[in-house]
Scaffold this active site. Sequence first.
Site, PDB file in Angstrom:
ATOM      1  CB  THR A 201      -0.864  -0.045   1.274  1.00  0.00           C
ATOM      2  OG1 THR A 201      -1.718  -1.178   1.190  1.00  0.00           O
ATOM      3  CG2 THR A 201      -1.679   1.206   1.476  1.00  0.00           C
ATOM      4  NE  ARG A 229      -8.580  -7.802   1.618  1.00  0.00           N
ATOM      5  CZ  ARG A 229      -7.545  -7.027   1.881  1.00  0.00           C
ATOM      6  NH1 ARG A 229      -7.179  -6.106   1.008  1.00  0.00           N
ATOM      7  NH2 ARG A 229      -6.879  -7.157   3.024  1.00  0.00           N
ATOM      8  N   GLY A 231     -10.067  -3.951   2.065  1.00  0.00           N
ATOM      9  CA  GLY A 231      -9.063  -4.002   3.107  1.00  0.00           C
ATOM     10  C   GLY A 231      -9.140  -2.824   4.056  1.00  0.00           C
ATOM     11  N   GLY A 252       0.107  -3.049   5.632  1.00  0.00           N
ATOM     12  CA  GLY A 252       0.415  -4.381   6.120  1.00  0.00           C
ATOM     13  C   GLY A 252      -0.766  -5.314   5.984  1.00  0.00           C
ATOM     14  CD  GLU A 253      -2.630 -10.365   9.033  1.00  0.00           C
ATOM     15  OE1 GLU A 253      -3.658 -10.974   9.416  1.00  0.00           O
ATOM     16  OE2 GLU A 253      -1.495 -10.521   9.538  1.00  0.00           O
ATOM     17  N   GLY A 254      -4.128  -6.234   6.194  1.00  0.00           N
ATOM     18  CA  GLY A 254      -5.324  -5.422   6.329  1.00  0.00           C
ATOM     19  C   GLY A 254      -6.303  -5.913   7.362  1.00  0.00           C
TER      20      GLY A 254
END
Length: 331
Positions: A201, A229, A231, A252-254
């Site tokens: 991102t 999807r 995020g 990062g990890e949404g």
Amino acid sequence: MGKWAITIHGGAGVDPNLPESRQEEAKRVLARCLQLGVEALKNNLSAIEVVELVVRELETDPIFNSGRGSALTAKGTVEMEASIMDGRARRCGAVSGLTTVKNPVSLARLVMDRSPHSYLAFDGAEEFAREQGVETVGNDYFITEENIGMLKLAKEANSIMFDYRVPLTGIDSCSVSAGSAVTDPALSMNGLPISIYSPETVGCAVVDSNGNCASATSTGGLMNKKSGRIGDSPLIGAGTYACSLCAVSCTGEGEAIIRSTLARDVAAVMEYKGVDLQNAVDFVINERLDEGFAGLIAVGKDGEVACKFNSNGMFRGMATEDGYMEVAIWE
């Protein structure tokens, strides 16, 4: 008059074996975009104007996962999302599911400025874009040959890809391959095992010389994601937040960022615990992510800059009116 500051990111989570040439290319893009923001602040543009300007530039360059060069869905298409927030009155705008809008962050700004809503998605967002006369292009404009190749690897591995920016010619040397992708048991998303995820991102957080804070975040999402999807990047309080105290953009990890309302938590910790910006940033990364991997950038109302990540590296840059400037990837 206060002191301006700016910080930008191009994603948290970097393959340690990413070729040096690719690292330098990413740093050049970050340096160019950072300098663009610095010059805008020196020319007295407002914080909200600067974050839009800088993120537009990041969206235009295919080196990162936003705008042109966005990750592909499992269907081989691009679905982009972005958000922007002005801390002066906590005004915000967000968009998801964009397939033709050249610069998603600017449409998010228009949602904030020219609509009664805070968030538009998919067909409704595209229709609003046409009404506002923003520049649109065919979906193929956003798709690169490199991403087509990485989607193929992701499908062969039946996985969601992390660090898909590794050149196809260097897959083996960069430890990302269809074979290795499915054998790492350590990574999960939303509590479910995955092989690898893709967090590149882009974002920007700014405080101008009037002490006004703003932030913006934009992404193409995950490589090989399910169509539809959404995020953390377009979610105010998760991927993006700005108020009178600070401005934050996450990466990062949404799913982990969403669960922890990471961006808002920085402001909340500052407000309720009375700590400074860097201590608030450290606290939320260390204490709020559970087992997730992420990073964030932030600015404070008095011209402070801060960043923190628990992943392996984060593409980032920061500059202050006092003359401090840095572009970095690793710790």
